[in-house]
Design an enzyme around this catalytic site. Structure first.
Site, short mmCIF file in Angstrom:
data_model
loop_
_atom_site.label_atom_id
_atom_site.label_comp_id
_atom_site.label_asym_id
_atom_site.label_seq_id
_atom_site.Cartn_x
_atom_site.Cartn_y
_atom_site.Cartn_z
N GLU A 32 44.09 20.74 22.10
CA GLU A 32 42.98 20.29 22.95
C GLU A 32 43.42 19.66 24.27
OE1 GLU A 32 40.87 17.76 20.24
OE2 GLU A 32 39.94 19.42 19.20
N GLU B 76 40.05 23.38 13.56
CA GLU B 76 39.36 22.13 13.21
C GLU B 76 37.87 22.37 13.20
OE1 GLU B 76 40.08 18.74 15.75
OE2 GLU B 76 42.21 19.17 15.82
#
Ligand code: IFM
Length: 592
Positions: free
Chosen positions: A163, A355
């Site tokens: 991320e 995720e």
């Protein structure tokens, strides 16, 4: 359609969020160790100093992973644990920790999926400019080479950075996360560019050093806009909004994704960022753009999108009372269908959900368990959408629940609980939540136990009752007791019987008997079968007892049932089909 046989069912964590042991065995400081000590940075002054103490408890945590039935575990390596200064001398104890963790996982048949960077950047390197330093890609490459050297004889699955929108955007732009800076957009994008170069160099280092053929991906935050209806206009608007780059924000997919997968920054991005576009050479993309094997998606919520009268994307306001998690993120299962679809289409790579999950208000109930029906429903509805993506031919290889354990949620401290496993931070006691048991059954059935009956009777039953029914139906051929079901579902047999009676309005033992007798009736329709065999295959230990129970329940002995059944069959008149058209050869064949 069920999930493909080799679908990877896993759970994720990251080093700083669970490990603790912040200054043990020679570990260096990470920017999070420093940031968490600055007053006012983290909710209630929490730190990751101890977190879930996974550094000391990794073995029993791997036992729990096995109990949940995970096929894979995604974890990250703490860069300053293995290289205390970020470069230079290696902390042997640090790398040994991951070495042992990998062995533990493999010993239990759980695939290790390693993320090289999930935000705990070495403080020593931050003091040298961090990601702003043009040397940073080389630092990351050397660190990667070291980890690969030590683990790649066993590890196959690698992810480079996690991320970048967060560790660059939240860390350097709005200062919400470590190191807590608020730089100019141009500097921020320059740091981002270096992190992309670091990704590329890491991929090269993995391919150069890996001793087993690696599967390499990355794990960007994947922001999804999903269409309000299935009209082609709304779908196109949602697709465009998903692939858009907007001014003044790093929350987009393509600035990062196009660089990595397509080898250039998107035109929209260059236009949107204008004067803030970082300095780069076109040859940089030869490094950034390395072949990767999967596109990791960290996917939690989507944004509802419609086409306006001109076909432009608009986002209708969220209705009052819309379902949200405790982090106030919206429950939008559709993102797990549209996200994989848009990304697979744009990047032409297999997708892995690295995720997905929800924060929830979880505690240990009076019965000693953690009941989190909201999480079960969240995962169930999201996974149904992922299943839809698969049945539409989208190549999705795996799903990693965020998270294995409740853990340190960055600037939110321990306020948010994301785990399948509850952690009591005072005692470090772990308790599997109901969602962990639910996930275990889902994994064991390879996804076939997803509940797709909106509003149906089964939907109204609590997980424990559904779990009981499932257990009975799948184990009907073997003798078992109520206490075996209770052990399987981790609860007390009396509690189970009470709940069952309350919701199904019959005794649990009666229900079990009924299922066994129904099974026996089915078996008795097989002419060659002996009564003793029927007894055994419907889970009765003693054939005499079986006959008695059968008689009591049906009013017939097993042999009488059989006789009656075959007599009735004999009495049935076979359906005769008269040929309407004598020239039809098919009809003739049947009668011949
Ligand atoms: O906890 C984080 C994780 O570290 C990165 N992705 C989102 C999760 C939930 O906020």
């Amino acid at each position: 359609m069920s999930f493909p046989p080799n679908f990877v069912w896993g759970a994720s964590t990251s080093s700083y969020q669970i490990e603790g042991g912040w200054n043990e065995d020679g570990k260096g400081l990470s920017i999070w160790d420093v940031f968490a000590r600055q007053p006012g940075r983290i909710w209630e002054g929490h730190t990751g100093d101890i977190a879930c103490d996974h550094y000391h408890r990794y073995k029993s945590d791997v036992d729990l992973m096995q109990e949940v039935g995970l096929k894979a575990y995604r974890f990250s390596i703490s860069w300053p644990r293995v290289l205390p200064q970020g470069t230079g001398s290696v902390n042997q104890a640090g790398i040994d920790f991951y070495d042992k963790l990998v062995d533990e996982l493999l010993a239990r048949n759980i695939q290790p999926w390693v993320t090289l960077f999930h935000w705990d950047f070495p403080h020593a390197l931050f003091l040298r400019g961090g990601w702003l330093n043009p040397e940073s890609p080389k630092w990351f490459e050397r660190y990667t080479a070291l980890v690969v050297e030590r683990l790649s004889d066993r590890v196959v699955h690698w992810m480079t950075i996690n991320e970048p929108q967060c560790f660059i955007g939240l860390g350097l732009f709005n200062g919400e996360q470590a190191p807590g800076l608020k730089l100019d957009l141009r500097d921020v994008l320059q740091a981002g560019h270096h992190s992309l170069l670091a990704h590329g160099r890491a991929v090269q280092a993995i391919r150069a050093g890996a001793r087993r053929k690696p599967m390499i991906g990355w794990s960007p935050a994947s922001l999804v806009c999903y269409p309000a209806t299935e009209s082609s206009e709304d779908i196109e608007a949602a697709r465009r909004a998903t692939l858009d780059v907007r001014q003044g924000t790093l929350w987009n997919n393509r600035w990062w994704g196009d660089a990595v997968v397509l080898g250039h920054y998107p035109e929209e991005g260059l236009k949107a960022y204008g004067a803030a576009v970082p300095h780069f050479r076109s040859s940089d993309f030869d490094t950034i753009h390395q072949p990767i094997d999967f596109y990791g998606c960290s996917m939690y919520e989507g944004v509802l999108t419609k086409a306006d009268i001109n076909g432009e994307p608009i986002h209708p306001p969220t209705p009052i009372g819309y379902p949200r998690t405790t982090a106030l993120w919206k429950k939008t299962p559709e993102c797990l269908y549209w996200g994989p679809r848009f990304f697979a289409d744009h990047y032409k790579l297999p997708i892995v959900i690295t995720e997905s999950g929800m924060s929830n208000c979880d505690w240990i109930s009076v019965d000693g368990r953690v009941h989190d029906p909201a999480r079960i429903d969240f995962m169930n509805t999201y996974l149904l959408q992922l299943q839809r993506a698969l049945s539409n031919g989208i190549d999705v290889r795996g799903y990693f629940a965020w998270s294995l354990l409740d853990n340190f949620e960055w600037s939110e401290g321990y306020k948010q609980r994301y785990g399948l496993i509850h952690v009591d931070y005072q005692t470090q006691q772990r308790t599997l939540k109901d969602s962990a048991y639910w996930y275990r059954e889902l994994i064991a059935s390879n996804g076939t136990t997803l509940e797709d009956i909106p509003g149906g009777e089964a939907e109204k039953l609590p997980y424990i009752v559904k779990g009981t029914m499932r257990y009975i139906h799948t184990h009907v051929g073997v003798p078992f007791l109520v206490k075996d079901i209770a052990t399987h579902l981790r609860c007390h047999p009396d509690f189970l019987s009470r709940k069952f009676k309350h919701h199904v309005a019959v005794d649990l033992s009666y229900y079990i008997r009924k299922v066994r007798i129904e099974r026996a009736q089915e078996l008795l329709k097989n002419q060659g079968i002996r009564v003793a065999e029927v007894a055994e295959q419907s889970g009765f230990v003693d054939p005499v007892n079986f006959s008695k129970v059968f008689h009591r329940t049906t009013g017939l002995t097993p042999s009488q049932f059989k006789q009656q059944y075959f007599k009735k069959l004999e009495g049935t008149t076979p359906i005769s089909i008269k040929p309407e058209n004598p020239r039809s050869s098919r009809v003739h064949q049947w009668h011949g």
